[in-house]
Design an enzyme around this catalytic site. Structure first.
Site, PDB file in Angstrom:
ATOM      1  N   ASN A  23      -9.262  96.694  -8.627  1.00 34.97           N
ATOM      2  CA  ASN A  23     -10.565  96.613  -7.960  1.00 34.97           C
ATOM      3  C   ASN A  23     -10.368  97.241  -6.583  1.00 34.97           C
ATOM      4  O   ASN A  23      -9.868  96.604  -5.664  1.00 34.97           O
ATOM      5  CB  ASN A  23     -10.980  95.144  -7.859  1.00 34.97           C
ATOM      6  CG  ASN A  23     -12.333  94.977  -7.208  1.00 34.97           C
ATOM      7  OD1 ASN A  23     -12.900  95.924  -6.678  1.00 34.97           O
ATOM      8  ND2 ASN A  23     -12.845  93.760  -7.237  1.00 34.97           N
ATOM      9  N   LYS A  63      -7.612  95.021  -4.891  1.00 33.28           N
ATOM     10  CA  LYS A  63      -7.158  93.826  -5.617  1.00 33.28           C
ATOM     11  C   LYS A  63      -6.543  94.279  -6.922  1.00 33.28           C
ATOM     12  O   LYS A  63      -7.045  95.234  -7.537  1.00 33.28           O
ATOM     13  CB  LYS A  63      -8.333  92.913  -5.942  1.00 33.28           C
ATOM     14  CG  LYS A  63      -8.832  92.082  -4.811  1.00 33.28           C
ATOM     15  CD  LYS A  63      -9.812  91.026  -5.361  1.00 33.28           C
ATOM     16  CE  LYS A  63     -10.749  90.547  -4.281  1.00 33.28           C
ATOM     17  NZ  LYS A  63     -11.912  89.856  -4.790  1.00 33.28           N
ATOM     18  N   ARG A 113     -12.648  98.279 -11.881  1.00 31.60           N
ATOM     19  CA  ARG A 113     -14.003  97.865 -11.538  1.00 31.60           C
ATOM     20  C   ARG A 113     -14.672  99.034 -10.806  1.00 31.60           C
ATOM     21  O   ARG A 113     -14.117  99.552  -9.829  1.00 31.60           O
ATOM     22  CB  ARG A 113     -13.953  96.655 -10.619  1.00 31.60           C
ATOM     23  CG  ARG A 113     -15.320  96.286 -10.130  1.00 31.60           C
ATOM     24  CD  ARG A 113     -15.246  95.162  -9.143  1.00 31.60           C
ATOM     25  NE  ARG A 113     -16.586  94.808  -8.737  1.00 31.60           N
ATOM     26  CZ  ARG A 113     -16.900  94.422  -7.514  1.00 31.60           C
ATOM     27  NH1 ARG A 113     -15.986  94.336  -6.583  1.00 31.60           N
ATOM     28  NH2 ARG A 113     -18.135  94.107  -7.215  1.00 31.60           N
ATOM     29  N   HIS A 129     -22.880  92.574  -9.876  1.00 31.84           N
ATOM     30  CA  HIS A 129     -22.170  91.377 -10.376  1.00 31.84           C
ATOM     31  C   HIS A 129     -22.348  91.226 -11.887  1.00 31.84           C
ATOM     32  O   HIS A 129     -22.238  90.109 -12.419  1.00 31.84           O
ATOM     33  CB  HIS A 129     -22.680  90.072  -9.721  1.00 31.84           C
ATOM     34  CG  HIS A 129     -22.377  89.945  -8.260  1.00 31.84           C
ATOM     35  ND1 HIS A 129     -23.269  89.393  -7.379  1.00 31.84           N
ATOM     36  CD2 HIS A 129     -21.293  90.276  -7.534  1.00 31.84           C
ATOM     37  CE1 HIS A 129     -22.750  89.382  -6.168  1.00 31.84           C
ATOM     38  NE2 HIS A 129     -21.543  89.931  -6.239  1.00 31.84           N
ATOM     39  N   HIS A 143     -24.489  83.775  -9.205  1.00 29.67           N
ATOM     40  CA  HIS A 143     -23.146  84.132  -8.735  1.00 29.67           C
ATOM     41  C   HIS A 143     -23.171  84.067  -7.214  1.00 29.67           C
ATOM     42  O   HIS A 143     -23.794  84.894  -6.556  1.00 29.67           O
ATOM     43  CB  HIS A 143     -22.764  85.542  -9.211  1.00 29.67           C
ATOM     44  CG  HIS A 143     -21.447  85.991  -8.661  1.00 29.67           C
ATOM     45  ND1 HIS A 143     -20.291  85.983  -9.410  1.00 29.67           N
ATOM     46  CD2 HIS A 143     -21.090  86.414  -7.426  1.00 29.67           C
ATOM     47  CE1 HIS A 143     -19.291  86.387  -8.656  1.00 29.67           C
ATOM     48  NE2 HIS A 143     -19.743  86.665  -7.448  1.00 29.67           N
ATOM     49  N   LEU A 144     -22.507  83.050  -6.657  1.00 34.39           N
ATOM     50  CA  LEU A 144     -22.566  82.812  -5.209  1.00 34.39           C
ATOM     51  C   LEU A 144     -21.172  82.931  -4.620  1.00 34.39           C
ATOM     52  O   LEU A 144     -20.392  81.973  -4.633  1.00 34.39           O
ATOM     53  CB  LEU A 144     -23.144  81.414  -4.937  1.00 34.39           C
ATOM     54  CG  LEU A 144     -24.440  81.057  -5.682  1.00 34.39           C
ATOM     55  CD1 LEU A 144     -24.824  79.601  -5.438  1.00 34.39           C
ATOM     56  CD2 LEU A 144     -25.575  81.993  -5.261  1.00 34.39           C
ATOM     57  N   GLY A 161     -20.811  87.957  -1.657  1.00 36.75           N
ATOM     58  CA  GLY A 161     -22.079  88.527  -2.103  1.00 36.75           C
ATOM     59  C   GLY A 161     -22.708  87.523  -3.072  1.00 36.75           C
ATOM     60  O   GLY A 161     -21.990  86.799  -3.753  1.00 36.75           O
ATOM     61  N   ARG A 199     -24.856  89.388   4.491  1.00 34.74           N
ATOM     62  CA  ARG A 199     -26.033  90.222   4.178  1.00 34.74           C
ATOM     63  C   ARG A 199     -27.302  89.385   4.232  1.00 34.74           C
ATOM     64  O   ARG A 199     -27.313  88.231   3.785  1.00 34.74           O
ATOM     65  CB  ARG A 199     -25.903  90.824   2.771  1.00 34.74           C
ATOM     66  CG  ARG A 199     -24.819  91.857   2.664  1.00 34.74           C
ATOM     67  CD  ARG A 199     -24.866  92.533   1.293  1.00 34.74           C
ATOM     68  NE  ARG A 199     -23.559  93.024   0.952  1.00 34.74           N
ATOM     69  CZ  ARG A 199     -22.944  92.798  -0.216  1.00 34.74           C
ATOM     70  NH1 ARG A 199     -23.544  92.113  -1.175  1.00 34.74           N
ATOM     71  NH2 ARG A 199     -21.756  93.286  -0.434  1.00 34.74           N
ATOM     72  N   ASP A 212     -18.573  81.884   6.211  1.00 36.63           N
ATOM     73  CA  ASP A 212     -17.812  81.130   5.218  1.00 36.63           C
ATOM     74  C   ASP A 212     -18.466  79.769   4.977  1.00 36.63           C
ATOM     75  O   ASP A 212     -18.620  78.973   5.902  1.00 36.63           O
ATOM     76  CB  ASP A 212     -16.378  80.945   5.753  1.00 36.63           C
ATOM     77  CG  ASP A 212     -15.450  80.457   4.676  1.00 36.63           C
ATOM     78  OD1 ASP A 212     -15.633  79.325   4.197  1.00 36.63           O
ATOM     79  OD2 ASP A 212     -14.538  81.218   4.304  1.00 36.63           O
ATOM     80  N   MET A 213     -18.855  79.518   3.722  1.00 36.59           N
ATOM     81  CA  MET A 213     -19.587  78.290   3.419  1.00 36.59           C
ATOM     82  C   MET A 213     -18.774  77.036   3.723  1.00 36.59           C
ATOM     83  O   MET A 213     -19.326  76.004   4.099  1.00 36.59           O
ATOM     84  CB  MET A 213     -20.038  78.316   1.951  1.00 36.59           C
ATOM     85  CG  MET A 213     -20.941  77.190   1.563  1.00 36.59           C
ATOM     86  SD  MET A 213     -22.466  77.079   2.560  1.00 36.59           S
ATOM     87  CE  MET A 213     -23.573  78.122   1.645  1.00 36.59           C
ATOM     88  N   ILE A 273     -18.798  79.832  -3.845  1.00 39.44           N
ATOM     89  CA  ILE A 273     -19.735  78.788  -3.406  1.00 39.44           C
ATOM     90  C   ILE A 273     -20.263  78.018  -4.618  1.00 39.44           C
ATOM     91  O   ILE A 273     -20.266  76.780  -4.630  1.00 39.44           O
ATOM     92  CB  ILE A 273     -20.914  79.411  -2.608  1.00 39.44           C
ATOM     93  CG1 ILE A 273     -20.384  80.080  -1.337  1.00 39.44           C
ATOM     94  CG2 ILE A 273     -21.980  78.376  -2.297  1.00 39.44           C
ATOM     95  CD1 ILE A 273     -21.435  80.861  -0.548  1.00 39.44           C
ATOM     96  N   GLU A 303     -14.060  87.560 -13.645  1.00 42.80           N
ATOM     97  CA  GLU A 303     -14.407  88.983 -13.695  1.00 42.80           C
ATOM     98  C   GLU A 303     -13.208  89.842 -14.077  1.00 42.80           C
ATOM     99  O   GLU A 303     -13.326  90.772 -14.869  1.00 42.80           O
ATOM    100  CB  GLU A 303     -14.927  89.436 -12.323  1.00 42.80           C
ATOM    101  CG  GLU A 303     -16.301  88.894 -12.013  1.00 42.80           C
ATOM    102  CD  GLU A 303     -16.712  89.151 -10.576  1.00 42.80           C
ATOM    103  OE1 GLU A 303     -16.187  88.467  -9.681  1.00 42.80           O
ATOM    104  OE2 GLU A 303     -17.553  90.030 -10.357  1.00 42.80           O
TER     105      GLU A 303
END
Ligand code: ADP
Length: 397
Positions: free
Chosen positions: A10, A17, A85, A174, A202-203, A206, A235, A277-278, A326, A378
């Site tokens: 990726n 990655k 990817r 995604h 998908h959280l 992004g 974003r 960052d959540m 998340i 993924e």
């Protein structure tokens, strides 16, 4: 010994990655990340069977990082395929493909739609072709799964010639993740593969959500670029298109500066003025930080609103699926979102939610609409596509 190893790459603009899977067991035997490529601080970290390891690779770019990956693969055995990817497949690719020159030209042709991503993906593909000329390589596109959207879902209400001449339309991203968790949900919840409706959220850094009818994506929140839709880490998601002119006039910003602000300084980071960052935001909110609390509320409100909108594309709703960093970990976010959707019959079971789901991932109270947590895979999907396309007669055990 690793059997039928498949490497997944990726390749981003300044990071890369990589993972290796044993295709007979589905086990990830190596996973790593090279960051800050092209800078003096470039660093590679990876984990195989043992402890996590790091190596400084100062000033190395994608080629250099992939040569390092190559040297790590000595113990793995002969690769049987490499999966890449690729972010944007435009209208040219509605599924994964074995890479040849025509495919490379096709990916180059989509580069104007994803100017940061596709050239970086191509760097990875070209470097691996040089290092492994005889190993088949496969491109797996983030957009492909959403190519099933109907025109009413993918067209913007702007002059139609912009679609006809420039291919301006909604594509969605995604896709690999939405497809994987939707398939898992059908399996875990024993839904009819030919008759089901799902909303997948998908959280991660992004964020996007999708409506899935009988295994096909029928609507999704991201658009021509990954900026549209939900509030994300940095974003903005949807804003009034009139904002651009307002900011240009009031602040003297260029279009490029506004786009950068909406991509990198907005979302959770912009609202909280603290972090994208959540985890950090949840902790700050718990200790009374009002901006962090409001940022999470906006995130949840907008997600709930989009789930409502996506439901309009489905004849039935069997389950809502949460995934991504998340979606898989932030129990308070899931609870807030479900609380905002009583109209759809959702009710959160707090105990199940706090343990991230029962044996099937369910977090809803008995007798209410199903909500489920399913970790995304993924990289595994990319490895699997690469293996299946290049070894069509082999089954994964
Ligand atoms: P990427 O999109 O880069 O793959 P991830 O899917 O790893 O990102 O998601 C990153 C997000 O997940 C970050 O906002 C992070 O704070 C959040 N996250 C990860 N673990 C937790 C946790 N335990 N609680 C809340 N949020 C978490």
């Amino acid at each position: 010994m690793v059997r039928s190893p498949v490497l997944v790459i990726n390749s981003g603009s300044s990071s890369l990655k990589f993972s290796v899977f044993d295709m007979h067991t589905g086990r990830e035997v190596l996973a790593g990340l090279a960051e800050r490529l092209g800078s003096p601080e470039a660093l590679m970290s990876w984990q195989g069977e043992g402890a996590k390891q790091h190596r400084a690779i100062p000033d190395q770019g994608h080629d250099g990082a992939l040569r390092e990956v190559h040297s790590l693969l000595d113990d793995v055995g002969t690769l049987v395929a490499i999966g890449h990817r690729v972010v944007h497949g435009g209208e040219a690719f509605s599924g994964s493909v074995v890479i040849d020159e025509a495919v490379i030209e096709g990916i180059e042709g989509c580069a104007s739609l994803a100017p940061l991503h596709n050239p970086a993906n191509l760097l990875g593909i070209r470097a691996m072709q040089r290092l492994y000329p005889s190993v088949p390589q496969v491109a797996v596109f983030d957009t492909a799964f959403h190519q099933s959207l109907a025109p009413e879902a993918y067209l913007y209400a702007i002059p139609i010639r912009l679609y006809r001449e420039q291919r301006v339309r909604r594509y969605g991203f995604h896709g690999t993740s939405h497809q994987y968790v939707a398939g898992e949900a059908v399996h875990r919840l024993e839904l009819d593969p030919q008759d089901h409706g799902l909303i997948t959220a998908h959280l991660g850094n992004g964020c996007s959500a999708a409506a899935i009818h009988n295994g096909r994506s029928v609507d999704t929140t991201m658009g021509m670029t990954p900026l549209e839709g939900l509030v994300m880490g940095t974003r903005s998601g949807d804003v009034d298109p009139g904002l651009h002119e307002f900011l240009a006039e009031k602040l003297g910003l260029t279009l490029a500066e506004i786009t950068a602000m909406l991509n990198r300084e907005s979302g959770l980071l912009g609202l909280s003025a603290l972090s994208n960052d959540m985890r950090t935001l949840t902790e700050a909110a718990q200790s009374g930080n009002g901006d962090a609390q409001r940022a999470i509320e906006v995130f949840c409100f907008r997600l709930a609103r989009q789930i409502g909108a996506l439901a309009a594309s489905l004849p039935r709703l069997d389950a809502l699926v949460f995934t991504g960093g998340i979606g898989e970990n932030a129990a308070p976010v899931r609870e807030q979102v479900l609380k905002r959707l009583p109209l759809f019959g959702f009710e959160c079971d707090t105990a199940l939610n706090n343990q991230h789901g029962d044996d099937r991932g369910r977090i809803n109270a008995p007798g209410t609409t199903t909500a489920v947590v399913i970790p995304t895979r993924e990289e595994w999907m990319i490895a699997n596509d690469a293996f299946q396309l290049t070894h069509p007669s082999s089954g994964v055990e």
